[in-house]
Design an enzyme around this catalytic site. Structure first.
Site, mmCIF file in Angstrom:
data_model
loop_
_atom_site.group_PDB
_atom_site.id
_atom_site.type_symbol
_atom_site.label_atom_id
_atom_site.label_comp_id
_atom_site.label_asym_id
_atom_site.label_seq_id
_atom_site.Cartn_x
_atom_site.Cartn_y
_atom_site.Cartn_z
ATOM 1 N N CYS A 96 -31.250 32.896 -87.914
ATOM 2 C CA CYS A 96 -30.022 33.051 -88.716
ATOM 3 C C CYS A 96 -28.775 32.875 -87.875
ATOM 4 O O CYS A 96 -27.671 32.785 -88.404
ATOM 5 C CB CYS A 96 -30.006 34.408 -89.390
ATOM 6 N N HIS A 387 -27.979 33.672 -98.531
ATOM 7 C CA HIS A 387 -28.172 33.480 -97.093
ATOM 8 C C HIS A 387 -29.186 32.370 -96.798
ATOM 9 O O HIS A 387 -30.359 32.639 -96.571
ATOM 10 C CB HIS A 387 -28.622 34.825 -96.501
ATOM 11 N N CYS A 418 -27.130 38.833 -86.850
ATOM 12 C CA CYS A 418 -28.476 39.185 -86.393
ATOM 13 C C CYS A 418 -29.425 38.028 -86.714
ATOM 14 O O CYS A 418 -29.191 37.265 -87.650
ATOM 15 C CB CYS A 418 -28.956 40.453 -87.095
HETATM 16 C C1 LIG Z 1 -33.583 35.206 -90.814
HETATM 17 C C2 LIG Z 1 -32.870 35.829 -89.681
HETATM 18 O O1 LIG Z 1 -32.899 35.259 -88.572
HETATM 19 C C3 LIG Z 1 -32.145 37.142 -89.800
HETATM 20 C C4 LIG Z 1 -31.782 37.612 -91.157
HETATM 21 O O2 LIG Z 1 -30.790 37.275 -91.724
HETATM 22 S S1 LIG Z 1 -32.902 38.622 -91.889
HETATM 23 C C5 LIG Z 1 -32.714 38.287 -93.618
HETATM 24 C C6 LIG Z 1 -33.572 37.165 -94.023
HETATM 25 N N1 LIG Z 1 -33.682 37.109 -95.459
HETATM 26 C C7 LIG Z 1 -34.668 37.722 -96.107
HETATM 27 O O3 LIG Z 1 -35.519 38.366 -95.514
HETATM 28 C C8 LIG Z 1 -34.677 37.546 -97.597
HETATM 29 C C9 LIG Z 1 -35.073 38.801 -98.222
HETATM 30 N N2 LIG Z 1 -35.125 38.654 -99.686
HETATM 31 C C10 LIG Z 1 -36.272 38.520 -100.362
HETATM 32 O O4 LIG Z 1 -37.341 38.399 -99.774
HETATM 33 C C11 LIG Z 1 -36.213 38.552 -101.869
HETATM 34 O O5 LIG Z 1 -34.976 38.025 -102.296
HETATM 35 C C12 LIG Z 1 -36.371 40.019 -102.408
HETATM 36 C C13 LIG Z 1 -37.780 40.497 -102.067
HETATM 37 C C14 LIG Z 1 -35.337 40.961 -101.804
HETATM 38 C C15 LIG Z 1 -36.143 40.056 -103.900
HETATM 39 O O6 LIG Z 1 -36.941 39.117 -104.507
HETATM 40 P P1 LIG Z 1 -37.096 39.106 -106.096
HETATM 41 O O7 LIG Z 1 -37.806 40.339 -106.538
HETATM 42 O O8 LIG Z 1 -37.657 37.778 -106.451
HETATM 43 O O9 LIG Z 1 -35.582 39.219 -106.548
HETATM 44 P P2 LIG Z 1 -34.951 38.953 -107.947
HETATM 45 O O10 LIG Z 1 -35.987 38.691 -108.999
HETATM 46 O O11 LIG Z 1 -33.885 37.959 -107.780
HETATM 47 O O12 LIG Z 1 -34.249 40.333 -108.211
HETATM 48 C C16 LIG Z 1 -34.976 41.455 -108.688
HETATM 49 C C17 LIG Z 1 -34.111 42.124 -109.740
HETATM 50 O O13 LIG Z 1 -32.934 42.614 -109.112
HETATM 51 C C18 LIG Z 1 -31.805 42.206 -109.852
HETATM 52 N N3 LIG Z 1 -30.665 42.084 -108.942
HETATM 53 C C19 LIG Z 1 -30.661 41.476 -107.742
HETATM 54 N N4 LIG Z 1 -29.425 41.566 -107.216
HETATM 55 C C20 LIG Z 1 -28.657 42.229 -108.096
HETATM 56 C C21 LIG Z 1 -27.301 42.633 -108.126
HETATM 57 N N5 LIG Z 1 -26.471 42.369 -107.106
HETATM 58 N N6 LIG Z 1 -26.831 43.286 -109.198
HETATM 59 C C22 LIG Z 1 -27.671 43.561 -110.223
HETATM 60 N N7 LIG Z 1 -28.971 43.228 -110.263
HETATM 61 C C23 LIG Z 1 -29.457 42.567 -109.212
HETATM 62 C C24 LIG Z 1 -32.233 40.882 -110.459
HETATM 63 O O14 LIG Z 1 -31.479 40.550 -111.596
HETATM 64 C C25 LIG Z 1 -33.655 41.179 -110.830
HETATM 65 O O15 LIG Z 1 -33.652 41.878 -112.050
HETATM 66 P P3 LIG Z 1 -34.721 41.515 -113.196
HETATM 67 O O16 LIG Z 1 -36.057 41.847 -112.571
HETATM 68 O O17 LIG Z 1 -34.319 42.393 -114.317
HETATM 69 O O18 LIG Z 1 -34.539 40.069 -113.459
#
Ligand SMILES: CC(=O)CC(=O)SCCNC(=O)CCNC(=O)[C@H](O)C(C)(C)COP(=O)(O)OP(=O)(O)OC[C@H]1O[C@@H](n2cnc3c(N)ncnc32)[C@H](O)[C@@H]1OP(=O)(O)O
Length: 431
Positions: A96, A387, A418
């Site tokens: 990242c 992201h 990070c």
């Molecule tokens: C990579 C590097 O080097 C360093 C870094 O940056 S580390 C970070 C790397 N990135 C990650 O690890 C990504 C992590 N994220 C994920 O794996 C996935 O997005 C997650 C597991 C967090 C969620 O996945 P998901 O379950 O498919 O999400 P999604 O279906 O969109 O959302 C679940 C619910 O939350 C709700 N929701 C999400 N954000 C919301 C918000 N801001 N406000 C209101 N509701 C929200 C959605 O609407 C959804 O609701 P429904 O089930 O009613 O539709």
């Protein structure tokens, strides 16, 4: 005798940036490749600054998730773009931190007088993630490819077993621990006692700040519409703490788990690029200078043997860079701390405030201290924008440079990103 042939270092100017709106995985850019997105982003930048057909010093960019066919994704993207085909280009990868690391590489070459201008960028897609086959099937396919006779081919084919046909899908997990990055962040959140409410509050603030920034036109010269998308489609202007409080934890196990889809970044597709140059090059072209990239520092932590949390490396890089520049953590007008997870931002800030951590882990006499929260991610960050791993650094550099320019001369901004692998990149920008 002094060596006068070496050019004195100079600070690289940030002329401006461009990105395509970021899209949640498998939505607007489901059919786009890394190369499509990076090429479109470069073209947007080239058009913004009138560089069609021109050769810049270098283009440095990268992707965290890359197909095997993309040997040098950045060079291919340049060849497909409106830049001169004689523009050198190459890939870098620092998870990242890629986009920021690319900007540092370009800035350092400008500082040393090796190039006069360059473009730094990053791109990622989790919609078009590269699938691989397992080692057994790979060996069979190689021998099939090398087979000279029909008999040899049939023999190779006969070695294929149904179980080998299951592809290896890249997981958002650390190879050495098998844990998702979110699960690592959850362990750190627990250690630092980061509460659910403060994470949700940070997430809501990010959405509201970014929505307001779009409304006031802040992103008009930073974002180029792409494939029908004019704004990041993860952005929820109506985000509320009440709604976020209803979401179930997805990372960390059992009682006390606090990390949800709302206070974690979503899997995202997108690309960004930043134009850097010497002051002289920018002036000769009549281009603006928004800010300068003053310094940067990387650090790595031993998260494998329990030495530190996976995403805490920026906490270690920061005091090194501050000391080198004679600055304190409070000497900044803006702070851009990448919101991989809300809890990561909060854990990092808590670590800088903690006397024991700063003494024991950072070797400091006094804690780095608190930052003024009203200066943190003022136009929103990754929780709102999404992201696309390698593209986040370019988004942040371009936005911060513009914020500093708007604030006037003599302003200072801090970046903290990070990265997977227990690494982190921090940088200082000044207007
Ligand atoms: C990579 C590097 O080097 C360093 C870094 O940056 S580390 C970070 C790397 N990135 C990650 O690890 C990504 C992590 N994220 C994920 O794996 C996935 O997005 C997650 C597991 C967090 C969620 O996945 P998901 O379950 O498919 O999400 P999604 O279906 O969109 O959302 C679940 C619910 O939350 C709700 N929701 C999400 N954000 C919301 C918000 N801001 N406000 C209101 N509701 C929200 C959605 O609407 C959804 O609701 P429904 O089930 O009613 O539709």
């Amino acid at each position: 005798m002094a060596d006068n042939s070496k050019p004195a270092t100079r600070k690289a100017a940030i002329v401006g940036g461009n990105r395509i709106p970021f899209a949640r995985s498998n939505t607007a850019y489901a059919q786009a490749s890394n190369q499509d997105m990076l090429t479109a982003t470069l073209d947007g930048l080239v058009a913004r600054f009138g560089l069609q057909g021109e050769q810049v010093g270098e283009v440095v960019a990268g992707a965290v998730l890359k197909h095997a066919r993309d040997f040098n994704l950045t060079r291919e993207s340049v060849l497909g773009s409106t830049l001169a085909a004689t523009t050198p280009a190459y890939d870098v990868q620092q998870a990242c931190g890629t986009g920021l690391e690319a900007a540092v590489l370009v800035a350092n070459k400008i500082a040393l007088g090796q190039i006069e201008s360059g473009i730094a960028g990053g791109v990622d897609t989790t919609s078009d993630a590269p699938l691989a086959v397992g080692d057994d099937l790979r060996r069979v396919l190689i021998s099939l490819n090398n087979a000279k006779t029909v008999g040899d081919r049939l023999k190779a084919l006969a070695r294929i077993r149904p179980g080998q046909l299951v592809p290896e899908i890249p997981r958002n997990a650390e190879p050495r621990t098998g844990l998702a990055m979110g699960d690592h962040a959850a362990i750190t959140a627990k250690e630092w006692e980061i509460g659910r409410e403060e994470q949700d509050e940070l997430a809501v603030r990010s959405h509201h700040a970014m929505a307001a920034a779009y409304e006031r036109g802040f992103f008009d010269d930073l974002v180029t519409p792409y494939l029908g998308l004019a704004r990041d489609n993860n952005l929820r202007p109506d985000s509320s703490a009440e709604k976020l409080a209803t979401l179930k934890p997805v990372f960390g196990r059992g009682e006390g788990a606090t990390m949800t889809a709302g206070n974690s970044t979503p899997l995202t597709d997108g690309a960004s690029a930043v134009l850097l140059a010497s002051d002289e090059w920018a002036a000769a072209k009549g281009l603006p200078v928004l800010a300068h990239l003053v310094d940067a520092q990387t650090a790595a932590v031993d998260y494998v043997h329990g030495g530190e949390g996976l995403l805490m490396a920026p906490a270690y890089a920061m005091p090194v860079m501050l000391a080198r520049n004679g600055l304190t953590l409070q000497d900044f007008d803006f702070y851009e701390i990448h919101e991989a997870f809300a809890s990561t931002v909060l854990s990092t800030m808590k670590a800088w405030e903690d006397p024991e951590f700063c003494k024991e882990k950072l070797g400091l006499d006094a804690p780095l201290g608190s930052i003024d929260r009203s200066k943190l991610n003022v136009n929103g960050s990754s929780l709102a924008a999404g992201h696309p791993f390698a593209a986040t650094g370019g988004r942040i550099v371009a936005s911060l440079a513009k914020m500093l320019h708007e604030a006037g001369p003599g302003k200072r901004g801090l970046i903290s990103i990070c990265a997977a692998g227990g690494q982190g990149v921090v940088a200082i920008l000044e207007s």
